[in-house]
Design an enzyme around this catalytic site. Structure first.
Site, mmCIF file in Angstrom:
data_model
loop_
_atom_site.group_PDB
_atom_site.id
_atom_site.type_symbol
_atom_site.label_atom_id
_atom_site.label_comp_id
_atom_site.label_asym_id
_atom_site.label_seq_id
_atom_site.Cartn_x
_atom_site.Cartn_y
_atom_site.Cartn_z
ATOM 1 N N HIS A 257 67.198 -31.416 -2.730
ATOM 2 C CA HIS A 257 68.375 -31.927 -2.539
ATOM 3 C C HIS A 257 68.475 -33.246 -1.827
ATOM 4 O O HIS A 257 69.237 -34.282 -2.226
ATOM 5 C CB HIS A 257 69.031 -30.817 -1.658
ATOM 6 C CG HIS A 257 70.539 -31.027 -1.283
ATOM 7 N ND1 HIS A 257 71.535 -30.356 -1.744
ATOM 8 C CD2 HIS A 257 70.917 -31.894 -0.349
ATOM 9 C CE1 HIS A 257 72.714 -30.929 -1.287
ATOM 10 N NE2 HIS A 257 72.351 -31.679 -0.303
ATOM 11 N N GLU A 258 67.610 -33.465 -0.669
ATOM 12 C CA GLU A 258 67.373 -34.561 -0.073
ATOM 13 C C GLU A 258 66.751 -35.650 -0.554
ATOM 14 O O GLU A 258 67.408 -36.819 -0.551
ATOM 15 C CB GLU A 258 66.516 -34.323 1.329
ATOM 16 C CG GLU A 258 67.155 -33.173 2.412
ATOM 17 C CD GLU A 258 68.755 -33.158 2.605
ATOM 18 O OE1 GLU A 258 69.134 -34.280 2.773
ATOM 19 O OE2 GLU A 258 69.402 -31.968 2.760
ATOM 20 N N HIS B 254 69.585 -37.286 -2.635
ATOM 21 C CA HIS B 254 70.400 -38.088 -1.793
ATOM 22 C C HIS B 254 69.727 -39.639 -1.710
ATOM 23 O O HIS B 254 70.733 -40.436 -1.583
ATOM 24 C CB HIS B 254 70.509 -37.648 -0.495
ATOM 25 C CG HIS B 254 71.776 -36.468 -0.145
ATOM 26 N ND1 HIS B 254 72.919 -36.989 -0.553
ATOM 27 C CD2 HIS B 254 71.554 -35.117 0.426
ATOM 28 C CE1 HIS B 254 73.892 -35.964 -0.278
ATOM 29 N NE2 HIS B 254 72.956 -34.890 0.297
ATOM 30 N N CYS C 68 76.607 -28.985 0.724
ATOM 31 C CA CYS C 68 76.099 -30.382 1.199
ATOM 32 C C CYS C 68 77.163 -30.627 2.320
ATOM 33 O O CYS C 68 78.267 -30.446 2.120
ATOM 34 C CB CYS C 68 76.104 -31.373 0.097
ATOM 35 S SG CYS C 68 75.908 -32.839 0.426
ATOM 36 N N LEU C 69 76.250 -31.350 3.430
ATOM 37 C CA LEU C 69 77.431 -31.587 4.436
ATOM 38 C C LEU C 69 78.258 -32.751 4.094
ATOM 39 O O LEU C 69 79.426 -33.071 4.685
ATOM 40 C CB LEU C 69 76.449 -32.080 5.580
ATOM 41 C CG LEU C 69 75.460 -30.967 6.388
ATOM 42 C CD1 LEU C 69 74.583 -31.895 7.121
ATOM 43 C CD2 LEU C 69 76.454 -30.189 7.031
ATOM 44 N N GLN D 30 73.043 -40.213 3.998
ATOM 45 C CA GLN D 30 74.607 -39.640 4.391
ATOM 46 C C GLN D 30 75.220 -40.177 5.505
ATOM 47 O O GLN D 30 76.129 -39.762 5.980
ATOM 48 C CB GLN D 30 74.023 -37.912 4.451
ATOM 49 C CG GLN D 30 73.897 -37.228 3.051
ATOM 50 C CD GLN D 30 73.490 -35.945 3.319
ATOM 51 O OE1 GLN D 30 72.282 -35.593 3.867
ATOM 52 N NE2 GLN D 30 74.463 -35.044 3.310
ATOM 53 N N GLY E 269 69.425 -29.763 6.215
ATOM 54 C CA GLY E 269 68.607 -31.133 5.990
ATOM 55 C C GLY E 269 69.690 -32.036 6.050
ATOM 56 O O GLY E 269 70.857 -32.079 6.023
HETATM 57 ZN ZN ZN Z 1 73.551 -33.078 0.679
#
Ligand code: ZN
Length: 167
Positions: free
Chosen positions: A133-134, A137, A91-92, A51, A46
């Site tokens: 999660h997204e 963000h 998380c990226l 981000q 995702g």
């Molecule tokens: Zn993330």
């Protein structure tokens, strides 16, 4: 298509509240393609616009094994959440860290696709976790906010050190 630069914690842009998408045009569609390409390249399941430093309410996800079930979530909102469960999360934007957090096992949500068509979907497991999660963000939240402040401080220090070394 282009691979975008993924921001890392503690970049302040990750804390911005994203603004609603009002125009579903070619520019947005291009941006969505770039989000997918960046997510698959990372690789991740995702990615939210926040981000990559774009404060717009759009995120992409693909939790399938074959990486062939892309889902666009523009202006997403959660309608219903199931039972709480403890899951492993990463998380990226918080590289090389994973931790246990509480999420909901199922999620029913409403969003728009790249053409502005509204849809509703009910998901479970990893997809449910990913949606939660997204969406966080897009509100400037990170999963590490759920951890103790001591843990968060350690993660921040480690990442700042890594970023300095990379310069
Ligand atoms: Zn993330």
């Amino acid at each position: 298509m282009a691979i975008l630069k993924i921001l890392h914690h503690p970049d302040p842009r990750l804390r911005e509240t994203a603004q609603p998408i009002t125009e579903f045009d070619a520019e947005l569609s291009q941006f969505i393609d770039d989000l997918f390409e960046t997510m698959y390249d990372a690789p991740g399941v995702g990615l939210a616009a926040t981000q990559v430093g774009v404060a717009k309410r759009v995120a992409v996800m693909d939790c399938s094994e074959g990486k062939d079930k892309p889902i666009v979530m523009a202006n997403p909102e959660i309608l219903e959440l199931g039972d709480a469960e403890t899951v492993d999360e990463g998380c990226l934007s918080v590289p090389e860290h994973f931790d246990k957090v509480t999420r909901h096992a199922t999620t029913r949500f409403r969003a728009q696709d790249r053409n502005g068509e509204t849809y509703e979907m009910e998901v479970e497991g990893l997809m449910a976790q990913c949606v939660q999660h997204e969406l966080d963000h897009l509100d400037g939240k990170l999963y590490i906010d759920k951890l103790s402040s001591l843990k968060r401080m350690r993660i921040r220090k480690k990442l700042e050190k890594a970023q300095k070394a990379a310069r």
